[in-house]
Design a protein around this motif. Structure first.
Motif, PDB file in Angstrom:
ATOM      1  N   PHE A 105       0.864  -1.189  -0.067  1.00 37.12           N
ATOM      2  CA  PHE A 105       0.227   0.036   0.023  1.00 37.12           C
ATOM      3  C   PHE A 105       0.859   1.219   0.014  1.00 37.12           C
ATOM      4  O   PHE A 105       0.784   2.194  -0.632  1.00 37.12           O
ATOM      5  N   LEU A 106       1.914   1.359   0.922  1.00 33.77           N
ATOM      6  CA  LEU A 106       2.699   2.444   0.885  1.00 33.77           C
ATOM      7  C   LEU A 106       3.679   2.625  -0.230  1.00 33.77           C
ATOM      8  O   LEU A 106       3.889   3.538  -0.764  1.00 33.77           O
ATOM      9  N   ASP A 107       3.763   1.423  -1.080  1.00 36.06           N
ATOM     10  CA  ASP A 107       4.408   1.482  -2.414  1.00 36.06           C
ATOM     11  C   ASP A 107       3.550   1.849  -3.356  1.00 36.06           C
ATOM     12  O   ASP A 107       4.135   1.574  -4.766  1.00 36.06           O
ATOM     13  N   LYS A 108       2.432   2.190  -3.169  1.00 36.28           N
ATOM     14  CA  LYS A 108       1.196   2.294  -4.092  1.00 36.28           C
ATOM     15  C   LYS A 108       0.911   1.267  -4.892  1.00 36.28           C
ATOM     16  O   LYS A 108       0.421   1.817  -6.293  1.00 36.28           O
ATOM     17  N   ARG A 109       1.167   0.143  -4.643  1.00 36.57           N
ATOM     18  CA  ARG A 109       0.636  -1.214  -5.327  1.00 36.57           C
ATOM     19  C   ARG A 109      -0.651  -1.533  -5.021  1.00 36.57           C
ATOM     20  O   ARG A 109      -1.297  -2.711  -5.544  1.00 36.57           O
ATOM     21  N   LEU A 110      -1.278  -1.149  -3.788  1.00 41.59           N
ATOM     22  CA  LEU A 110      -2.532  -1.493  -3.182  1.00 41.59           C
ATOM     23  C   LEU A 110      -3.330  -0.468  -2.984  1.00 41.59           C
ATOM     24  O   LEU A 110      -2.788   0.604  -2.244  1.00 41.59           O
ATOM     25  N   SER A 151      11.902  -8.312   0.696  1.00 43.81           N
ATOM     26  CA  SER A 151      11.948  -9.375  -0.117  1.00 43.81           C
ATOM     27  C   SER A 151      10.630  -9.374  -0.963  1.00 43.81           C
ATOM     28  O   SER A 151      10.889  -9.500  -2.297  1.00 43.81           O
ATOM     29  N   VAL A 152       9.631  -9.070  -0.447  1.00 46.37           N
ATOM     30  CA  VAL A 152       8.189  -8.990  -1.270  1.00 46.37           C
ATOM     31  C   VAL A 152       8.544  -7.730  -2.457  1.00 46.37           C
ATOM     32  O   VAL A 152       8.058  -8.022  -3.413  1.00 46.37           O
ATOM     33  N   LEU A 153       8.717  -6.817  -1.801  1.00 42.92           N
ATOM     34  CA  LEU A 153       8.788  -5.346  -2.857  1.00 42.92           C
ATOM     35  C   LEU A 153       9.812  -5.675  -3.933  1.00 42.92           C
ATOM     36  O   LEU A 153       9.395  -5.315  -5.092  1.00 42.92           O
ATOM     37  N   LEU A 199       9.978   2.647   2.861  1.00 44.59           N
ATOM     38  CA  LEU A 199      10.877   3.696   2.774  1.00 44.59           C
ATOM     39  C   LEU A 199      12.314   3.536   2.461  1.00 44.59           C
ATOM     40  O   LEU A 199      12.612   4.096   1.363  1.00 44.59           O
ATOM     41  N   VAL A 200      12.855   2.292   2.694  1.00 43.59           N
ATOM     42  CA  VAL A 200      14.087   1.627   2.003  1.00 43.59           C
ATOM     43  C   VAL A 200      14.066   1.496   0.824  1.00 43.59           C
ATOM     44  O   VAL A 200      14.899   1.977  -0.230  1.00 43.59           O
ATOM     45  N   TRP A 201      13.015   0.938   0.446  1.00 40.20           N
ATOM     46  CA  TRP A 201      12.630   0.547  -1.063  1.00 40.20           C
ATOM     47  C   TRP A 201      12.620   1.794  -2.131  1.00 40.20           C
ATOM     48  O   TRP A 201      13.076   1.749  -3.094  1.00 40.20           O
ATOM     49  N   MET A 202      11.673   2.575  -1.593  1.00 40.95           N
ATOM     50  CA  MET A 202      11.560   4.018  -2.126  1.00 40.95           C
ATOM     51  C   MET A 202      12.887   4.538  -2.569  1.00 40.95           C
ATOM     52  O   MET A 202      13.239   5.016  -3.512  1.00 40.95           O
ATOM     53  N   GLY A 203      13.828   4.674  -1.436  1.00 41.29           N
ATOM     54  CA  GLY A 203      15.225   5.073  -1.618  1.00 41.29           C
ATOM     55  C   GLY A 203      16.062   4.321  -2.642  1.00 41.29           C
ATOM     56  O   GLY A 203      16.738   5.013  -3.493  1.00 41.29           O
TER      57      GLY A 203
END
Length: 236
Positions: A71-76, A148-150, A225-229
């Motif tokens: 959700f935070l990664d805007k995929r849900l 690992s999911v993201l 947050l880490v993934w967005m970076g």
């Protein structure tokens, strides 16, 4: 095949049921025989199995922390986040009830003697980890798991193998986490068994379950947050 919202939610409830029943069931029924590695693999293999069963229906989150990270990664969407959460908690509760019923029909000393695979800290931890330690462990382990999911689902090269990658990562984090907290990284998987223990007269797990709801969600937020970076650096 048209995938309606209700089909997605039903798939999430079923997947969480399977994860909780077989993961927590392995810990409760055969933990002494399987050991840490065996229990870790039971959780990991549950993810792999469900990924190939319901992955094309709901994405096989079967974990509120995973759904929150996506959700935070805007995929849900926000609507689906709530629907997934409700379905996942229902699946975890029904699985724990089924596990308690199975145990009640075995010569295992009853539900309270098995622990139902509950998570815990201090006296409820195998190594007596503190409350602060439990919070840190669950945030870190969930962050790694949700990353690992993201990561595996964002790249079309790894997406076909995402279920295997995610399942093995779940087993990986359980190997360290089981002696510490029992390893939650999944609020629905923790809440169901804690609720069933309370129904059977032991309130310890239910009184501590907030840690295993708050910390995994915080870990998922940190992972997002880490993934967005990482994505921003990759673009540069």
């Amino acid at each position: 095949m048209e995938v309606t919202p209700m089909k997605k939610y039903a798939a999430e409830a079923f997947g969480t049921f399977v994860l909780t029943l077989f993961g927590c069931g392995s810990a409760a029924v055969a933990g002494a025989t399987l050991g840490t590695l065996g229990i870790a693999m039971a959780f990991g293999l549950s993810i792999i199995a469900m990924a190939f069963v319901i992955g094309n229906v709901s994405g096989c989150h079967i974990n509120p922390a995973v759904s929150f990270g996506l959700f935070l990664d805007k995929r849900l969407s926000g609507k689906d986040l709530i629907g997934y959460w409700i379905a996942q908690f229902i699946g975890g509760i029904v699985a724990a009830a089924a596990l308690a019923l199975i145990i009640s029909m075995c010569d295992l000393g009853g539900v309270l003697a098995t622990g139902l695979g509950c998570d815990g800290y201090e006296a409820a931890s195998a190594v007596g980890i503190s409350l602060a330690g439990a919070l840190i462990v669950e945030v870190v382990l969930t962050c790694i798991f949700v990353l690992s999911v993201l990561g595996s689902t964002a790249d079309e090269r790894t997406a076909p193998y995402a279920g295997i990658i995610i399942g093995l990562t779940l087993a990986f984090v359980h190997i360290m986490g089981i002696p510490l907290t029992g390893t939650s990284v999944n609020p629905a998987r923790s809440f169901g068994p804690a609720l069933m223990m309370a129904f059977n007269g032991d309130m310890t797990a239910l009184s501590q379950v907030w840690v295993f709801i708050v910390a995994p969600l915080a870990g998922a937020a940190l992972a997002a947050l880490v993934w967005m970076g990482l994505k921003q650096k990759a673009k540069k």
